[in-house]
Design a protein around this motif. Structure first.
Motif, PDB file in Angstrom:
ATOM      1  N   GLU A  38       0.821  -1.186  -0.096  1.00 47.85           N
ATOM      2  CA  GLU A  38       0.089   0.012  -0.076  1.00 47.85           C
ATOM      3  C   GLU A  38       0.813   1.205  -0.040  1.00 47.85           C
ATOM      4  O   GLU A  38       0.477   2.244   0.413  1.00 47.85           O
ATOM      5  N   LYS A  39       1.950   1.195  -0.620  1.00 46.55           N
ATOM      6  CA  LYS A  39       2.833   2.314  -0.743  1.00 46.55           C
ATOM      7  C   LYS A  39       2.475   3.226  -2.172  1.00 46.55           C
ATOM      8  O   LYS A  39       2.958   4.180  -2.257  1.00 46.55           O
ATOM      9  N   ILE A  40       1.950   2.407  -3.130  1.00 45.54           N
ATOM     10  CA  ILE A  40       1.462   2.839  -4.486  1.00 45.54           C
ATOM     11  C   ILE A  40       0.043   2.740  -4.528  1.00 45.54           C
ATOM     12  O   ILE A  40      -0.341   1.591  -4.377  1.00 45.54           O
ATOM     13  N   ASP A  41      -0.839   3.687  -4.722  1.00 42.98           N
ATOM     14  CA  ASP A  41      -2.162   3.587  -4.837  1.00 42.98           C
ATOM     15  C   ASP A  41      -2.588   3.558  -6.463  1.00 42.98           C
ATOM     16  O   ASP A  41      -2.592   4.812  -7.003  1.00 42.98           O
ATOM     17  N   PHE A  42      -2.832   2.541  -6.804  1.00 41.65           N
ATOM     18  CA  PHE A  42      -3.309   2.707  -8.505  1.00 41.65           C
ATOM     19  C   PHE A  42      -4.626   3.151  -8.545  1.00 41.65           C
ATOM     20  O   PHE A  42      -4.668   3.516  -9.996  1.00 41.65           O
ATOM     21  N   SER A  43      -5.247   3.270  -7.796  1.00 38.44           N
ATOM     22  CA  SER A  43      -6.757   3.624  -7.968  1.00 38.44           C
ATOM     23  C   SER A  43      -6.537   5.213  -8.287  1.00 38.44           C
ATOM     24  O   SER A  43      -7.572   5.694  -9.085  1.00 38.44           O
ATOM     25  N   GLY A  44      -5.918   5.840  -7.599  1.00 37.64           N
ATOM     26  CA  GLY A  44      -5.501   7.214  -8.080  1.00 37.64           C
ATOM     27  C   GLY A  44      -5.158   7.536  -9.367  1.00 37.64           C
ATOM     28  O   GLY A  44      -5.268   8.433 -10.096  1.00 37.64           O
ATOM     29  N   SER A  47      -7.795   6.845 -11.871  1.00 38.80           N
ATOM     30  CA  SER A  47      -8.811   8.223 -11.708  1.00 38.80           C
ATOM     31  C   SER A  47      -8.036   9.208 -12.539  1.00 38.80           C
ATOM     32  O   SER A  47      -8.661   9.838 -13.301  1.00 38.80           O
ATOM     33  N   SER A  48      -6.856   9.463 -12.227  1.00 35.87           N
ATOM     34  CA  SER A  48      -6.189  10.708 -12.834  1.00 35.87           C
ATOM     35  C   SER A  48      -6.262  10.692 -14.405  1.00 35.87           C
ATOM     36  O   SER A  48      -6.295  11.499 -15.243  1.00 35.87           O
ATOM     37  N   VAL A  49      -5.670   9.374 -14.885  1.00 41.09           N
ATOM     38  CA  VAL A  49      -5.779   8.961 -16.409  1.00 41.09           C
ATOM     39  C   VAL A  49      -7.020   9.164 -16.897  1.00 41.09           C
ATOM     40  O   VAL A  49      -7.208   9.537 -18.180  1.00 41.09           O
ATOM     41  N   PHE A  50      -8.190   8.808 -16.199  1.00 37.40           N
ATOM     42  CA  PHE A  50      -9.432   8.859 -16.953  1.00 37.40           C
ATOM     43  C   PHE A  50      -9.885  10.344 -16.959  1.00 37.40           C
ATOM     44  O   PHE A  50     -10.246  10.791 -17.905  1.00 37.40           O
ATOM     45  N   ASP A  51      -9.532  11.224 -15.811  1.00 37.64           N
ATOM     46  CA  ASP A  51      -9.688  12.653 -16.072  1.00 37.64           C
ATOM     47  C   ASP A  51      -9.062  13.303 -17.124  1.00 37.64           C
ATOM     48  O   ASP A  51      -9.682  13.877 -17.939  1.00 37.64           O
ATOM     49  N   THR A 102     -10.425   6.241 -21.783  1.00 39.56           N
ATOM     50  CA  THR A 102     -11.448   6.736 -21.031  1.00 39.56           C
ATOM     51  C   THR A 102     -12.535   5.659 -20.535  1.00 39.56           C
ATOM     52  O   THR A 102     -12.538   5.401 -19.244  1.00 39.56           O
ATOM     53  N   PHE A 103     -12.821   5.055 -21.478  1.00 43.74           N
ATOM     54  CA  PHE A 103     -13.851   3.802 -21.199  1.00 43.74           C
ATOM     55  C   PHE A 103     -13.241   2.785 -20.539  1.00 43.74           C
ATOM     56  O   PHE A 103     -13.786   2.239 -19.484  1.00 43.74           O
ATOM     57  N   PHE A 104     -11.774   2.451 -20.962  1.00 47.50           N
ATOM     58  CA  PHE A 104     -11.241   1.280 -20.307  1.00 47.50           C
ATOM     59  C   PHE A 104     -10.686   1.730 -18.854  1.00 47.50           C
ATOM     60  O   PHE A 104     -10.643   0.494 -18.080  1.00 47.50           O
ATOM     61  N   SER A 105     -10.577   2.860 -18.664  1.00 46.93           N
ATOM     62  CA  SER A 105     -10.387   3.347 -17.183  1.00 46.93           C
ATOM     63  C   SER A 105     -11.471   3.147 -16.114  1.00 46.93           C
ATOM     64  O   SER A 105     -11.329   3.060 -14.910  1.00 46.93           O
ATOM     65  N   ILE A 106     -12.668   3.206 -16.891  1.00 50.44           N
ATOM     66  CA  ILE A 106     -13.838   3.100 -15.734  1.00 50.44           C
ATOM     67  C   ILE A 106     -13.912   1.888 -15.119  1.00 50.44           C
ATOM     68  O   ILE A 106     -14.045   2.037 -13.676  1.00 50.44           O
ATOM     69  N   PRO A 107     -13.949   0.565 -15.604  1.00 46.71           N
ATOM     70  CA  PRO A 107     -13.804  -0.376 -14.709  1.00 46.71           C
ATOM     71  C   PRO A 107     -12.843  -0.748 -13.694  1.00 46.71           C
ATOM     72  O   PRO A 107     -12.713  -1.009 -12.965  1.00 46.71           O
ATOM     73  N   LEU A 108     -11.617  -0.191 -13.868  1.00 51.51           N
ATOM     74  CA  LEU A 108     -10.291  -0.025 -13.361  1.00 51.51           C
ATOM     75  C   LEU A 108     -10.706   0.824 -11.974  1.00 51.51           C
ATOM     76  O   LEU A 108      -9.980   0.468 -11.104  1.00 51.51           O
ATOM     77  N   VAL A 111     -13.798  -1.090  -9.956  1.00 60.60           N
ATOM     78  CA  VAL A 111     -13.450  -2.478  -9.397  1.00 60.60           C
ATOM     79  C   VAL A 111     -12.018  -1.843  -8.672  1.00 60.60           C
ATOM     80  O   VAL A 111     -11.273  -1.371  -9.405  1.00 60.60           O
ATOM     81  N   ASP A 112     -11.735  -2.559  -7.598  1.00 68.43           N
ATOM     82  CA  ASP A 112     -10.463  -2.537  -6.909  1.00 68.43           C
ATOM     83  C   ASP A 112      -9.368  -3.389  -7.581  1.00 68.43           C
ATOM     84  O   ASP A 112      -9.187  -4.524  -7.263  1.00 68.43           O
ATOM     85  N   PHE A 113      -9.024  -2.679  -8.673  1.00 67.79           N
ATOM     86  CA  PHE A 113      -8.004  -3.432  -9.803  1.00 67.79           C
ATOM     87  C   PHE A 113      -6.617  -3.401  -9.243  1.00 67.79           C
ATOM     88  O   PHE A 113      -5.756  -2.421  -9.775  1.00 67.79           O
ATOM     89  N   SER A 114      -6.239  -4.049  -7.999  1.00 70.40           N
ATOM     90  CA  SER A 114      -4.847  -3.991  -7.219  1.00 70.40           C
ATOM     91  C   SER A 114      -3.985  -4.925  -8.193  1.00 70.40           C
ATOM     92  O   SER A 114      -4.528  -6.011  -8.552  1.00 70.40           O
ATOM     93  N   ILE A 115      -2.733  -4.379  -8.253  1.00 70.66           N
ATOM     94  CA  ILE A 115      -1.717  -5.502  -8.650  1.00 70.66           C
ATOM     95  C   ILE A 115      -1.175  -6.210  -7.673  1.00 70.66           C
ATOM     96  O   ILE A 115      -0.491  -5.643  -6.585  1.00 70.66           O
TER      97      ILE A 115
END
Length: 161
Positions: A38-44, A47-51, A102-108, A111-115
């Protein structure tokens, strides 16, 4: 030199995306370890790439509408030249890539798409998403740069004062 500039303009965005996606693959262990700790937050990141991709897609669509709808002045004079046809192609590719990211980022995001190291297939999806995100960004930069040159010539002589 001209040939290199042409090749860099034409294939630069996809080549840079491929190189940077290879780096994402190369650093897969530190990235997945950082996500697990949890040092890297991929959800952020998602979200930023979607924006960004949604904003850039709107901007690109505006450029396309401006160029396609211009019926006078410099843009109209060069509308059917090979360079303008190539620019319209760049704009379409960048717009399609922006929509896709944009559309591919929505499900990521939803959903908690953690690596994780155990789920290697998630990292493959992440690399694909990274490739298209980077390609879309550099394709956008190419269009913005060329568009800046297109709008420089004045459409008409203006009376000063």
């Amino acid at each position: 030199m001209k040939k290199f500039r042409y090749l860099a303009e034409r294939y630069g965005p996809s080549t840079l995306a491929l190189v940077l996606a290879a780096l994402v693959y190369y650093f897969r262990v530190p990235l997945s370890d950082g996500a697990q700790e949890e040092k890297i937050d991929f959800s952020g990141l998602y979200s930023s790439v979607f924006d960004w991709s949604s904003i850039q897609t709107g901007f690109l669509f505006g450029i396309y509408g401006y160029v396609a709808g211009k019926s006078d002045g410099f843009i109209a004079a060069v509308k059917n030249t090979p360079a303008m046809i190539l620019f319209i192609g760049y704009t379409k590719v960048a717009t399609y890539l922006g929509f896709f990211v944009t559309f591919f980022s929505i499900p990521l995001i939803v959903v908690d798409f953690s690596i994780t190291p155990a789920a290697w297939w998630r990292y493959v999806i992440f690399i694909g998403w990274s490739f298209f995100s980077i390609w879309a960004f550099f394709a956008f930069l190419r269009v913005a740069y060329v568009f800046g040159h297109l709008i420089r010539p004045a459409d008409q002589n203006r009376i000063t004062g």
